[in-house]
Write an enzyme that holds these catalytic residues in place. Sequence first.
Site, mmCIF file in Angstrom:
data_model
loop_
_atom_site.group_PDB
_atom_site.id
_atom_site.type_symbol
_atom_site.label_atom_id
_atom_site.label_comp_id
_atom_site.label_asym_id
_atom_site.label_seq_id
_atom_site.Cartn_x
_atom_site.Cartn_y
_atom_site.Cartn_z
ATOM 1 N N GLN A 40 -2.568 -3.720 28.243
ATOM 2 C CA GLN A 40 -3.067 -3.784 26.870
ATOM 3 C C GLN A 40 -2.176 -3.016 25.886
ATOM 4 O O GLN A 40 -2.381 -3.084 24.679
ATOM 5 C CB GLN A 40 -4.480 -3.191 26.807
ATOM 6 C CG GLN A 40 -5.480 -3.905 27.678
ATOM 7 C CD GLN A 40 -6.762 -3.096 27.847
ATOM 8 O OE1 GLN A 40 -6.889 -1.975 27.382
ATOM 9 N NE2 GLN A 40 -7.721 -3.686 28.538
ATOM 10 N N HIS A 104 -6.707 0.766 27.434
ATOM 11 C CA HIS A 104 -7.568 1.490 26.497
ATOM 12 C C HIS A 104 -6.790 2.390 25.543
ATOM 13 O O HIS A 104 -6.980 3.598 25.493
ATOM 14 C CB HIS A 104 -8.615 2.309 27.257
ATOM 15 C CG HIS A 104 -9.588 1.467 28.010
ATOM 16 N ND1 HIS A 104 -10.799 1.946 28.419
ATOM 17 C CD2 HIS A 104 -9.538 0.172 28.446
ATOM 18 C CE1 HIS A 104 -11.455 0.998 29.071
ATOM 19 N NE2 HIS A 104 -10.697 -0.094 29.093
#
Length: 190
Positions: A40, A104
């Site tokens: 991510q 995250h």
Amino acid sequence: FLPDGRMLVTERPGRLLLLDAKGGFIAEVSGLPKIFVSGQSGLLDVAVAPDFASSNLIYLSFAKPNTRGNLAGTAVFRAKLEGTSLLEGQVIYEQEPKLSSGTHVGSRLVFDDSGFLFVTQGENNKRPTAQDMDKLQGKLVRINADGSVPADNPYIGQKGVPEQIWSTGHRNMQGAALNPWTKQLWTSEH
């Protein structure tokens, strides 16, 4: 969106695109910092300075690698947009310690009407860090446009607590906006 209708678009693998007002490709913008790209992580959000018409400043959030390049943390880069290049770039904020292996990282950038910059951050999938007051993971931070800390942040003067912190206990804020009526900052996360 830039004042003239052109658009800046971030792509996670580390590209910043300049598009015309109709969405047509103009160019890839050069001058980005070194970006950690994994999972991510990568180039995240872009915000235009409230005084862009006179300053040409833009702000980028991205995953900044540690010195070994194996972990990252959310950071904010500020630079002048001149044509299709970023000039005089500098990192004005970075999350420490760097704990993310690619998950995250957040991140959204929002200027409020007073010119303060809010930066959302994830807890790097290290969930207890969202409650650790000596770490910036899982925190919403508020900084001045130059990266300095506003004098009225809630944790000013508390020993061992980063003064940039505005709120704590977040997992991975990936949405943020000012409420158009109240001007309060609203964030969303998983």
